[in-house]
Design a protein around this motif. Structure first.
Motif, PDB file in Angstrom:
ATOM      1  N   TRP A 104       0.818  -1.209   0.000  1.00 56.20           N
ATOM      2  CA  TRP A 104       0.000   0.000   0.000  1.00 56.20           C
ATOM      3  C   TRP A 104       0.857   1.267   0.000  1.00 56.20           C
ATOM      4  O   TRP A 104       0.452   2.287  -0.567  1.00 56.20           O
ATOM      5  CB  TRP A 104      -1.008   0.011   1.144  1.00 56.20           C
ATOM      6  CG  TRP A 104      -0.417   0.206   2.512  1.00 56.20           C
ATOM      7  CD1 TRP A 104      -0.106  -0.765   3.407  1.00 56.20           C
ATOM      8  CD2 TRP A 104      -0.072   1.447   3.126  1.00 56.20           C
ATOM      9  NE1 TRP A 104       0.428  -0.202   4.538  1.00 56.20           N
ATOM     10  CE2 TRP A 104       0.456   1.158   4.402  1.00 56.20           C
ATOM     11  CE3 TRP A 104      -0.141   2.776   2.733  1.00 56.20           C
ATOM     12  CZ2 TRP A 104       0.897   2.138   5.273  1.00 56.20           C
ATOM     13  CZ3 TRP A 104       0.305   3.759   3.608  1.00 56.20           C
ATOM     14  CH2 TRP A 104       0.808   3.437   4.860  1.00 56.20           C
ATOM     15  N   ALA A 105       2.041   1.209   0.621  1.00 53.03           N
ATOM     16  CA  ALA A 105       2.908   2.388   0.643  1.00 53.03           C
ATOM     17  C   ALA A 105       3.333   2.772  -0.778  1.00 53.03           C
ATOM     18  O   ALA A 105       3.384   3.957  -1.122  1.00 53.03           O
ATOM     19  CB  ALA A 105       4.127   2.130   1.518  1.00 53.03           C
ATOM     20  N   GLU A 108       0.412   4.391  -2.487  1.00 51.47           N
ATOM     21  CA  GLU A 108       0.302   5.790  -2.040  1.00 51.47           C
ATOM     22  C   GLU A 108       1.274   6.676  -2.820  1.00 51.47           C
ATOM     23  O   GLU A 108       0.910   7.752  -3.277  1.00 51.47           O
ATOM     24  CB  GLU A 108       0.582   5.910  -0.544  1.00 51.47           C
ATOM     25  CG  GLU A 108      -0.527   5.428   0.350  1.00 51.47           C
ATOM     26  CD  GLU A 108      -1.699   6.394   0.458  1.00 51.47           C
ATOM     27  OE1 GLU A 108      -1.604   7.542  -0.030  1.00 51.47           O
ATOM     28  OE2 GLU A 108      -2.725   5.974   1.028  1.00 51.47           O
ATOM     29  N   SER A 113      -4.254   6.336  -3.749  1.00 48.27           N
ATOM     30  CA  SER A 113      -4.650   6.291  -2.333  1.00 48.27           C
ATOM     31  C   SER A 113      -5.861   5.403  -2.085  1.00 48.27           C
ATOM     32  O   SER A 113      -5.935   4.713  -1.067  1.00 48.27           O
ATOM     33  CB  SER A 113      -4.933   7.700  -1.820  1.00 48.27           C
ATOM     34  OG  SER A 113      -3.775   8.488  -1.928  1.00 48.27           O
ATOM     35  N   ALA A 116      -4.690   1.886  -2.094  1.00 41.57           N
ATOM     36  CA  ALA A 116      -3.857   1.677  -0.901  1.00 41.57           C
ATOM     37  C   ALA A 116      -4.736   1.450   0.315  1.00 41.57           C
ATOM     38  O   ALA A 116      -4.492   0.529   1.116  1.00 41.57           O
ATOM     39  CB  ALA A 116      -2.939   2.873  -0.683  1.00 41.57           C
ATOM     40  N   ALA A 117      -5.773   2.249   0.477  1.00 38.22           N
ATOM     41  CA  ALA A 117      -6.678   2.114   1.623  1.00 38.22           C
ATOM     42  C   ALA A 117      -7.384   0.763   1.600  1.00 38.22           C
ATOM     43  O   ALA A 117      -7.576   0.129   2.646  1.00 38.22           O
ATOM     44  CB  ALA A 117      -7.695   3.246   1.626  1.00 38.22           C
TER      45      ALA A 117
END
Length: 171
Positions: A104-105, A108, A113, A116-117
């Motif tokens: 997820w980083a 991002e 995003s 990623a969330a």
């Protein structure tokens, strides 16, 4: 299995990145494990579960020189894990970490995003069925691939435009 005299020296030893020919030339986390276990010096110690060893080699080399020391408490705890029957569980834990904590980083950073969330919110991945059930992982991977391809294409177009402008200026 752990040489207690060597264990007492662990805090004073500098952890280095990469592999080394001999202890006197430096040691990474897994080389220290082989040394502590009185095995032949290697970053593939026979006494450590292969999943833990692979994860540790990667983590060791990914940390900065000033942060690598945080691995020291884990080194003795990994000795004796080879053949303990937990290799598959550790492999799923590693994959779960890679997807739900690490990937997820990167999403991002790519400006994705929302994806990623969604990865962060996934339930723990413990088996093949959990992985197959997650359309989110496939969607995030596709989005990341498109973002990377777009960035690469943009960089290539920019480089080509700069080269063409430079050639035109010289003409």
């Amino acid at each position: 299995m752990i040489n207690q005299e060597k264990l007492e020296q662990l805090e004073a030893i500098y952890l280095d990145s990469g592999s080394h020919e001999e202890f006197a030339k430096g040691a990474c986390a897994m080389e220290l494990a082989s040394w502590l276990a009185d095995e032949p010096f290697s970053d593939y110690p026979a006494c450590v579960c292969p999943v833990l060893a692979a994860f540790s080699r990667s983590w060791n080399d990914g940390l900065s020189d000033d942060r690598r020391h945080i691995l020291k408490p884990f080194i003795p705890r990994m000795i004796g894990t080879a053949g303990d029957g937990n290799i598959e569980r550790r492999a799923w834990m590693s994959l779960d970490w890679l997807i739900r904590v690490n990937a997820w980083a990167f999403l991002e950073l790519a400006g994705l995003s929302e994806h990623a969330a969604k990865l962060r919110a996934l339930p723990e991945i413990k088996c093949h069925a959990d992985l197959e059930a997650s359309a989110l992982i496939r969607a995030a991977a596709r989005a990341a691939a498109w973002a990377a391809a777009g960035a690469a294409a943009g960089a290539a177009a920019e480089a080509a435009a700069e080269a063409a402008a430079g050639a035109a200026a010289e003409a």
